[in-house]
Design a protein around this motif. Sequence first.
Motif, PDB file in Angstrom:
ATOM      1  N   ARG A 132       0.979  -1.264   0.174  1.00 48.16           N
ATOM      2  CA  ARG A 132      -0.238  -0.094   0.013  1.00 48.16           C
ATOM      3  C   ARG A 132       0.778   1.234   0.078  1.00 48.16           C
ATOM      4  O   ARG A 132       1.739   1.458   0.594  1.00 48.16           O
ATOM      5  CB  ARG A 132      -0.976   0.051   1.244  1.00 48.16           C
ATOM      6  CG  ARG A 132      -1.972  -1.066   1.059  1.00 48.16           C
ATOM      7  CD  ARG A 132      -3.047  -1.012   2.154  1.00 48.16           C
ATOM      8  NE  ARG A 132      -3.884  -2.080   2.112  1.00 48.16           N
ATOM      9  CZ  ARG A 132      -5.252  -1.836   2.490  1.00 48.16           C
ATOM     10  NH1 ARG A 132      -5.628  -0.906   2.833  1.00 48.16           N
ATOM     11  NH2 ARG A 132      -6.121  -2.950   2.299  1.00 48.16           N
ATOM     12  N   SER A 165     -10.778  -0.649   0.793  1.00 48.99           N
ATOM     13  CA  SER A 165     -10.208  -1.800  -0.201  1.00 48.99           C
ATOM     14  C   SER A 165      -9.040  -1.333  -0.834  1.00 48.99           C
ATOM     15  O   SER A 165      -8.058  -2.016  -0.884  1.00 48.99           O
ATOM     16  CB  SER A 165     -11.397  -2.267  -0.997  1.00 48.99           C
ATOM     17  OG  SER A 165     -11.088  -3.252  -1.981  1.00 48.99           O
ATOM     18  N   SER A 166      -9.306  -0.103  -1.555  1.00 46.48           N
ATOM     19  CA  SER A 166      -8.045   0.249  -2.260  1.00 46.48           C
ATOM     20  C   SER A 166      -7.930   1.968  -2.396  1.00 46.48           C
ATOM     21  O   SER A 166      -9.281   2.328  -2.190  1.00 46.48           O
ATOM     22  CB  SER A 166      -8.125  -0.330  -3.745  1.00 46.48           C
ATOM     23  OG  SER A 166      -8.965   0.344  -4.466  1.00 46.48           O
ATOM     24  N   ASP A 225      -5.973   5.107  -4.595  1.00 39.94           N
ATOM     25  CA  ASP A 225      -5.207   5.590  -5.729  1.00 39.94           C
ATOM     26  C   ASP A 225      -4.837   7.156  -5.559  1.00 39.94           C
ATOM     27  O   ASP A 225      -6.044   7.887  -5.671  1.00 39.94           O
ATOM     28  CB  ASP A 225      -5.863   5.129  -7.114  1.00 39.94           C
ATOM     29  CG  ASP A 225      -5.840   3.720  -7.302  1.00 39.94           C
ATOM     30  OD1 ASP A 225      -4.841   3.044  -6.927  1.00 39.94           O
ATOM     31  OD2 ASP A 225      -6.870   2.993  -7.768  1.00 39.94           O
TER      32      ASP A 225
END
Length: 108
Positions: A46, A71-72, A74
């Motif tokens: 991460r 969860s993610s 960017d």
Amino acid sequence: MNFLKTKGIVIKKNDFGEADRYITIFSEEYGKLELFIKGIRKSKKRNQSSADLLTLSEFTFYKKNNSLILSSIDSIEYFYDIKNDLEKLEIASYILSIVNEIVLYGEQ
């Protein structure tokens, strides 16, 4: 499990335990949210800077019980010009703290 996606700016972060972190974001679609990021401080996968203060990112998260779990993430913009100037950073931090205090969770 329904995944939700939004763009937002990190306005507050709190480390939790040895590796986890809670971040408060102000998002386009959902307003002010608190997201839980499991293992971000120890994970090599991460990107920690994506969850740093004053970073515009795209967040994918889901709801588990009464918590929102990231969860993610960017990064879109780091705002280095502000972070590298102490006076600008001080003003930005003050504005973020005001936004955090005034805006209620879920309020857009």
